[in-house]
Design an enzyme around this catalytic site. Structure first.
Site, PDB file in Angstrom:
ATOM      1  N   HIS A  36       0.856  -1.192   0.000  1.00  0.00           N
ATOM      2  CA  HIS A  36       0.000   0.000   0.000  1.00  0.00           C
ATOM      3  C   HIS A  36       0.889   1.238   0.000  1.00  0.00           C
ATOM      4  CE1 HIS A  36       1.213  -0.711   4.161  1.00  0.00           C
ATOM      5  NE2 HIS A  36       1.299   0.616   4.194  1.00  0.00           N
ATOM      6  N   HIS A 120       5.885   6.506  -0.540  1.00  0.00           N
ATOM      7  CA  HIS A 120       6.687   5.335  -0.895  1.00  0.00           C
ATOM      8  C   HIS A 120       5.815   4.104  -0.704  1.00  0.00           C
ATOM      9  CE1 HIS A 120       6.810   5.577   3.456  1.00  0.00           C
ATOM     10  NE2 HIS A 120       6.896   4.254   3.424  1.00  0.00           N
TER      11      HIS A 120
HETATM   12  O1  3AM Z   1       3.697   2.708   4.501  1.00  0.00           O
HETATM   13  P1  3AM Z   1       4.670   2.063   5.421  1.00  0.00           P
HETATM   14  O2  3AM Z   1       4.711   0.570   5.269  1.00  0.00           O
HETATM   15  O3  3AM Z   1       6.019   2.694   5.378  1.00  0.00           O
HETATM   16  O4  3AM Z   1       5.410   1.586   9.022  1.00  0.00           O
HETATM   17  C1  3AM Z   1       4.001   1.562   9.062  1.00  0.00           C
HETATM   18  C2  3AM Z   1       3.393   1.529   7.686  1.00  0.00           C
HETATM   19  O5  3AM Z   1       4.129   2.403   6.861  1.00  0.00           O
HETATM   20  C3  3AM Z   1       3.505   2.891   9.563  1.00  0.00           C
HETATM   21  O6  3AM Z   1       2.172   2.949   9.112  1.00  0.00           O
HETATM   22  C4  3AM Z   1       2.041   2.181   7.941  1.00  0.00           C
HETATM   23  C5  3AM Z   1       0.927   1.191   8.111  1.00  0.00           C
HETATM   24  O7  3AM Z   1       1.181   0.364   9.202  1.00  0.00           O
HETATM   25  N1  3AM Z   1       3.573   2.994  11.011  1.00  0.00           N
HETATM   26  C6  3AM Z   1       3.381   2.009  11.909  1.00  0.00           C
HETATM   27  N2  3AM Z   1       3.544   2.495  13.150  1.00  0.00           N
HETATM   28  C7  3AM Z   1       3.839   3.802  13.032  1.00  0.00           C
HETATM   29  C8  3AM Z   1       4.122   4.853  13.942  1.00  0.00           C
HETATM   30  N3  3AM Z   1       4.114   4.663  15.264  1.00  0.00           N
HETATM   31  C9  3AM Z   1       3.861   4.120  11.655  1.00  0.00           C
HETATM   32  N4  3AM Z   1       4.124   5.349  11.199  1.00  0.00           N
HETATM   33  C10 3AM Z   1       4.387   6.286  12.119  1.00  0.00           C
HETATM   34  N5  3AM Z   1       4.378   6.067  13.443  1.00  0.00           N
END
Ligand code: 3AM
Length: 177
Positions: A36, A120
């Site tokens: 995603h 990204h």
């Molecule tokens: O889109 P990506 O995969 O980079 O890393 C997690 C994921 O990002 C991010 O939210 C997206 C869906 O899970 N994520 C998880 N915990 C987080 C946090 N505490 C977070 N982003 C910011 N703060």
């Protein structure tokens, strides 16, 4: 509920992205069903807040737009590589949608997101110093450019940590016009 707002990706594109996976000890490759593009991480909220978020997202009006994935990169933290990702071609329409989502969430009572939006698609999560394999991944794929796809909706996902990693569930889709 632990929530985030993201764009779904078409299946052929997910399949193409899953071909990036290569032998890299310690890397956890994102399975295609979890790929995603995050517009906004929300985090844990009570159900009543989730309902307000849903209403606020429903009220967003934005146009369908094309999006192109291109290039690859890494996120680093304290000298360690924490993620490999596919990049997004600069898109004012994507920025516009992300701004609308941010505004809607603030209207629903969330604190502003302080981090800059860095669009990204995460391909793998890891935690290791930069190494030759990662450099080769970057050099070998920097010309990557996928076919454009049409962004016709965005999605509110919930995330649950299961035994096999995170399970994402689409709670609601919001159509663009
Ligand atoms: O889109 P990506 O995969 O980079 O890393 C997690 C994921 O990002 C991010 O939210 C997206 C869906 O899970 N994520 C998880 N915990 C987080 C946090 N505490 C977070 N982003 C910011 N703060």
């Amino acid at each position: 509920m632990r929530l985030f707002v993201a764009l779904d990706l078409p299946w052929p594109l997910r399949e193409r992205l899953s071909q990036f996976a290569f032998g890299l000890a310690g890397a956890r490759w994102v399975p295609p069903e979890n790929m995603h593009l995050t517009l906004r991480f929300i985090g844990e909220v009570p159900n009543w807040r989730a309902e307000e978020i849903d209403l606020a997202l429903h009220a967003i009006k934005a146009r369908v737009f094309p999006l192109v994935l291109t290039g690859v990169g890494v996120f680093e933290k304290a000298g360690r590589v924490t993620a490999l990702w596919a990049g997004i071609e600069r898109s004012p329409q994507l920025d516009h949608l992300q701004t609308k989502v941010e505004t809607a969430l603030q209207r629903a009572g969330l604190e502003p997101e302080r981090r800059r939006f860095t669009p990204h698609v995460t391909l793998a999560r890891l935690d290791q110093p930069a190494n030759e394999k990662i450099t080769r991944f970057m050099q070998g794929n920097n010309l990557f450019r996928a076919e454009a796809f049409s962004v016709e909706h965005f999605t509110l996902f919930s995330s649950q940590l299961g035994k096999e990693g995170s399970v994402y569930t689409a709670e609601n889709d919001y159509r663009l016009s």
